[in-house]
Motif scaffolding. Structure first.
Motif, PDB file in Angstrom:
ATOM      1  N   VAL A 106       1.648   1.096   4.231  1.00 44.82           N
ATOM      2  CA  VAL A 106       0.437   1.818   3.839  1.00 44.82           C
ATOM      3  C   VAL A 106      -0.586   1.762   4.980  1.00 44.82           C
ATOM      4  O   VAL A 106      -1.278   2.743   5.266  1.00 44.82           O
ATOM      5  CB  VAL A 106      -0.156   1.238   2.540  1.00 44.82           C
ATOM      6  N   LEU A 109      -0.615   4.504   7.637  1.00 42.92           N
ATOM      7  CA  LEU A 109      -1.003   5.870   7.293  1.00 42.92           C
ATOM      8  C   LEU A 109      -2.269   6.265   8.051  1.00 42.92           C
ATOM      9  O   LEU A 109      -3.142   5.418   8.303  1.00 42.92           O
ATOM     10  CB  LEU A 109      -1.240   6.000   5.790  1.00 42.92           C
ATOM     11  N   MET A 112      -6.206   4.719   7.750  1.00 44.52           N
ATOM     12  CA  MET A 112      -6.281   3.391   7.137  1.00 44.52           C
ATOM     13  C   MET A 112      -7.129   2.418   7.958  1.00 44.52           C
ATOM     14  O   MET A 112      -7.783   1.542   7.389  1.00 44.52           O
ATOM     15  CB  MET A 112      -4.886   2.817   6.889  1.00 44.52           C
TER      16      MET A 112
END
Length: 189
Positions: A106, A109, A112
Motif C-alpha cells: 500500500v 501506491l 502515499m
C-alpha cells in the motif's frame, strides 16, 4: 624544645597582597582550564527526510543545553534541513519503514508519501513538538554551529543565500574530519 618562631614581618614570607595576587592568578588559570575542558559533540547529518531531520536537531540542542560545544555538518540530502524553504516541506517515506502503519504494498501506491507525511505532521502538531524551523532557531541561539558541505552545495546546485541565517557555508570534509577528531562525541545520523 624547639625555639622556632613564626616568620617575623619583613622575612622572606609573601605578603598578603602577594598571596592575594597569587590566588587571583590561580583562579584565572582554573577558569581558563574549565573553558578549555568544554565537552564537544560533532554530528554528521546526511538525510533530509522529515523523520531524519529531528534526530540531529534534538541531539544538538539538548547537548548545547548541557554545555556542549556542538557542530552539525550537513551533507547530501541533509542540506535540505538547513534550506529555509525545503526544510518546511520535508517528506516521510512510507516505503521500507517497518514501523510505518501501512503495508509496503500500500505504501508504494502513488501519493502515499504525502499521506504518511501529513500523518506525521499532524502527530507533531498534536503533541506540540517543535518544528524543524523552531529547533534550528533554538539551536542557533544556543550556539550550535550548523555547517553546510561545500562539495554538496556545488554538486546539488544550492544557493547559499537560501540557508537559514547563521549557517556556516563553504565547509569541506577536511574541516569536518578535524572537528570530529577534536570531539568527545561523534555521531553519524
Amino acid at each position: 624544645m624547639s625555639t622556632d618562631t613564626p616568620d617575623a614581618p619583613g622575612d622572606d614570607a609573601p605578603s598578603r597582597a602577594e598571596l592575594a595576587a597569587r590566588v587571583e592568578e590561580l583562579e584565572e588559570a582554573l577558569a581558563a582550564a574549565d573553558e578549555d575542558d568544554q565537552r564537544k559533540m560533532s554530528i554528521i547529518a546526511t538525510k533530509g527526510t522529515l523523520d531524519m531531520a529531528y534526530p540531529p536537531l534534538i541531539l544538538a540542542s539538548t547537548a548545547a543545553a548541557f554545555g556542549y560545544d556542538v557542530t552539525v555538518f550537513h551533507t547530501f540530502w541533509g542540506l535540505d534541513i538547513l534550506h529555509e524553504e525545503r526544510s518546511k516541506n520535508l517528506k516521510l517515506s512510507s516505503v521500507g519503514n517497518p514501523n510505518m502503519p501501512v503495508p509496503n504494498a500500500v505504501a508504494a501506491l502513488p501519493g502515499m508519501d504525502r499521506v504518511t507525511t501529513k500523518m506525521m505532521e499532524k502527530k507533531i502538531a498534536d503533541n506540540d513538538t517543535a518544528t524543524i524551523e523552531e529547533l534550528i532557531e533554538t539551536s542557533l541561539e544556543m550556539g550550535v554551529e550548523f555547517q553546510a558541505c561545500q562539495m554538496t552545495i556545488d554538486l546539488m546546485d544550492y544557493d547559499e543565500d537560501d540557508f537559514y541565517d547563521g549557517v556556516t557555508t563553504g565547509v569541506g570534509a577536511a574541516t569536518a574530519l578535524q572537528d570530529m577528531a577534536d570531539a568527545d562525541i561523534q555521531l553519524l545520523v
